[in-house]
Design a protein around this motif. Structure first.
Motif, PDB file in Angstrom:
ATOM      1  N   CYS A   1      74.047   3.937 -25.366  1.00 15.45           N
ATOM      2  CA  CYS A   1      73.299   2.465 -24.568  1.00 15.45           C
ATOM      3  C   CYS A   1      72.270   3.347 -23.788  1.00 15.45           C
ATOM      4  O   CYS A   1      71.078   2.630 -23.492  1.00 15.45           O
ATOM      5  N   GLU A   2      72.451   4.293 -22.895  1.00 19.98           N
ATOM      6  CA  GLU A   2      71.542   4.827 -21.911  1.00 19.98           C
ATOM      7  C   GLU A   2      70.118   5.406 -22.614  1.00 19.98           C
ATOM      8  O   GLU A   2      69.129   5.144 -22.159  1.00 19.98           O
ATOM      9  N   GLN A   3      70.392   5.754 -23.951  1.00 21.82           N
ATOM     10  CA  GLN A   3      69.387   6.260 -24.682  1.00 21.82           C
ATOM     11  C   GLN A   3      68.543   5.184 -25.473  1.00 21.82           C
ATOM     12  O   GLN A   3      67.648   5.479 -26.447  1.00 21.82           O
ATOM     13  N   GLY A   4      69.174   4.243 -25.420  1.00 25.65           N
ATOM     14  CA  GLY A   4      68.641   2.985 -26.333  1.00 25.65           C
ATOM     15  C   GLY A   4      68.721   3.246 -27.696  1.00 25.65           C
ATOM     16  O   GLY A   4      68.045   2.890 -28.686  1.00 25.65           O
ATOM     17  N   SER A   5      70.201   3.940 -28.174  1.00 26.61           N
ATOM     18  CA  SER A   5      70.221   4.329 -29.406  1.00 26.61           C
ATOM     19  C   SER A   5      71.607   3.871 -30.150  1.00 26.61           C
ATOM     20  O   SER A   5      72.283   3.155 -29.298  1.00 26.61           O
ATOM     21  N   SER A   6      71.961   4.029 -31.184  1.00 27.10           N
ATOM     22  CA  SER A   6      73.185   3.714 -31.775  1.00 27.10           C
ATOM     23  C   SER A   6      74.124   5.169 -31.728  1.00 27.10           C
ATOM     24  O   SER A   6      73.567   6.199 -31.920  1.00 27.10           O
ATOM     25  N   LYS A   7      75.367   4.741 -31.683  1.00 22.15           N
ATOM     26  CA  LYS A   7      76.374   5.957 -32.042  1.00 22.15           C
ATOM     27  C   LYS A   7      75.915   6.647 -33.178  1.00 22.15           C
ATOM     28  O   LYS A   7      75.940   7.848 -33.363  1.00 22.15           O
ATOM     29  N   GLU A   8      75.922   5.827 -34.195  1.00 29.33           N
ATOM     30  CA  GLU A   8      75.532   6.391 -35.662  1.00 29.33           C
ATOM     31  C   GLU A   8      74.320   7.241 -35.615  1.00 29.33           C
ATOM     32  O   GLU A   8      74.320   8.295 -36.160  1.00 29.33           O
ATOM     33  N   ASP A   9      73.271   6.767 -34.701  1.00 31.22           N
ATOM     34  CA  ASP A   9      72.007   7.647 -34.773  1.00 31.22           C
ATOM     35  C   ASP A   9      72.473   9.064 -34.143  1.00 31.22           C
ATOM     36  O   ASP A   9      72.011  10.202 -34.565  1.00 31.22           O
ATOM     37  N   LEU A  10      73.082   8.767 -33.048  1.00 32.60           N
ATOM     38  CA  LEU A  10      73.441   9.903 -32.144  1.00 32.60           C
ATOM     39  C   LEU A  10      74.286  11.183 -33.146  1.00 32.60           C
ATOM     40  O   LEU A  10      74.259  12.409 -33.083  1.00 32.60           O
ATOM     41  N   MET A  11      75.277  10.519 -33.737  1.00 38.66           N
ATOM     42  CA  MET A  11      76.297  11.490 -34.696  1.00 38.66           C
ATOM     43  C   MET A  11      75.348  12.021 -35.922  1.00 38.66           C
ATOM     44  O   MET A  11      75.368  13.361 -36.012  1.00 38.66           O
ATOM     45  N   CYS A  12      74.283  11.313 -36.362  1.00 33.33           N
ATOM     46  CA  CYS A  12      73.615  11.736 -37.580  1.00 33.33           C
ATOM     47  C   CYS A  12      72.681  12.871 -37.255  1.00 33.33           C
ATOM     48  O   CYS A  12      72.662  14.139 -37.612  1.00 33.33           O
ATOM     49  N   GLY A  13      72.248  12.841 -35.866  1.00 33.00           N
ATOM     50  CA  GLY A  13      71.193  13.690 -35.242  1.00 33.00           C
ATOM     51  C   GLY A  13      72.093  15.112 -34.935  1.00 33.00           C
ATOM     52  O   GLY A  13      71.703  16.157 -35.290  1.00 33.00           O
ATOM     53  N   ALA A  14      73.310  14.759 -34.061  1.00 31.44           N
ATOM     54  CA  ALA A  14      74.238  15.828 -33.967  1.00 31.44           C
ATOM     55  C   ALA A  14      74.583  16.667 -35.343  1.00 31.44           C
ATOM     56  O   ALA A  14      74.471  18.091 -35.508  1.00 31.44           O
ATOM     57  N   VAL A  15      75.045  16.198 -36.018  1.00 30.71           N
ATOM     58  CA  VAL A  15      75.567  16.548 -37.432  1.00 30.71           C
ATOM     59  C   VAL A  15      74.274  17.175 -37.968  1.00 30.71           C
ATOM     60  O   VAL A  15      74.610  18.442 -38.668  1.00 30.71           O
ATOM     61  N   GLY A  16      73.302  16.678 -38.140  1.00 32.55           N
ATOM     62  CA  GLY A  16      71.810  17.415 -38.797  1.00 32.55           C
ATOM     63  C   GLY A  16      71.602  18.597 -38.012  1.00 32.55           C
ATOM     64  O   GLY A  16      71.290  19.563 -38.870  1.00 32.55           O
ATOM     65  N   SER A  17      71.655  18.596 -36.716  1.00 33.46           N
ATOM     66  CA  SER A  17      71.348  19.710 -35.977  1.00 33.46           C
ATOM     67  C   SER A  17      72.458  20.808 -36.362  1.00 33.46           C
ATOM     68  O   SER A  17      72.029  22.226 -36.583  1.00 33.46           O
ATOM     69  N   PHE A  18      73.809  20.512 -36.441  1.00 40.77           N
ATOM     70  CA  PHE A  18      74.737  21.342 -36.713  1.00 40.77           C
ATOM     71  C   PHE A  18      74.369  22.087 -38.099  1.00 40.77           C
ATOM     72  O   PHE A  18      74.465  23.339 -38.344  1.00 40.77           O
ATOM     73  N   VAL A  19      74.265  21.283 -39.037  1.00 42.36           N
ATOM     74  CA  VAL A  19      74.202  21.739 -40.433  1.00 42.36           C
ATOM     75  C   VAL A  19      72.881  22.714 -40.372  1.00 42.36           C
ATOM     76  O   VAL A  19      72.888  23.702 -41.135  1.00 42.36           O
ATOM     77  N   GLN A  20      71.847  22.482 -39.774  1.00 43.13           N
ATOM     78  CA  GLN A  20      70.502  23.201 -39.722  1.00 43.13           C
ATOM     79  C   GLN A  20      70.914  24.475 -39.044  1.00 43.13           C
ATOM     80  O   GLN A  20      70.386  25.608 -39.443  1.00 43.13           O
ATOM     81  N   SER A  21      71.640  24.737 -38.094  1.00 41.57           N
ATOM     82  CA  SER A  21      72.000  25.746 -37.245  1.00 41.57           C
ATOM     83  C   SER A  21      72.929  26.689 -38.146  1.00 41.57           C
ATOM     84  O   SER A  21      73.022  27.874 -37.784  1.00 41.57           O
ATOM     85  N   CYS A  22      73.530  26.182 -39.042  1.00 41.69           N
ATOM     86  CA  CYS A  22      74.638  27.021 -39.925  1.00 41.69           C
ATOM     87  C   CYS A  22      73.827  27.631 -41.151  1.00 41.69           C
ATOM     88  O   CYS A  22      74.346  28.624 -41.840  1.00 41.69           O
ATOM     89  N   LYS A  23      72.477  27.137 -41.424  1.00 43.14           N
ATOM     90  CA  LYS A  23      71.827  27.820 -42.486  1.00 43.14           C
ATOM     91  C   LYS A  23      71.529  29.308 -41.954  1.00 43.14           C
ATOM     92  O   LYS A  23      71.142  29.751 -40.958  1.00 43.14           O
ATOM     93  N   PRO A  24      71.414  30.401 -42.922  1.00 41.64           N
ATOM     94  CA  PRO A  24      71.359  31.609 -42.697  1.00 41.64           C
ATOM     95  C   PRO A  24      69.856  31.872 -42.356  1.00 41.64           C
ATOM     96  O   PRO A  24      68.978  30.917 -42.583  1.00 41.64           O
TER      97      PRO A  24
END
Length: 93
Positions: free
Chosen positions: A18-41
């Motif tokens: 709500c504070e960021q004017g986003s949805s929970k789904e968007d935040l979760m997708c961004g966080a999971v995407g960043s996590f997957v990116q950080s796991c790449k060799p």
């Protein structure tokens, strides 16, 4: 896919969204995407680093420019991972 969150985490995630004017789904997708990116060799160094079979001498400026392009991509990925991690850390507090 369904993600089950602790009730408190879900509430805090809703507040952040709500504070960021986003949805929970968007935040979760961004966080999971960043996590997957950080796991790449880590990527191997570009071929131009080290001994060159062309016997061409690179200037310091040329090497800095070439490496800068590589580091800029890695920096952006690392920053996105850090921001996602920080958001989740705030949820735990």
């Amino acid at each position: 896919m369904t993600v089950v969150l602790d009730e408190q985490v879900d509430l805090e995630l809703s507040c952040i969204a709500c504070e960021q004017g986003s949805s929970k789904e968007d935040l979760m997708c961004g966080a999971v995407g960043s996590f997957v990116q950080s796991c790449k060799p880590a990527r191997a160094l570009p071929r131009f680093v080290g001994a060159s079979c062309s016997n061409r001498a690179y200037t310091t400026e040329e090497i800095d420019n070439l490496l800068g392009e590589v580091y800029e991509e890695d920096y952006k990925a690392a920053l996105a991972s850090y921001e996602a991690y920080s958001n989740f850390q705030e949820l735990d507090d």
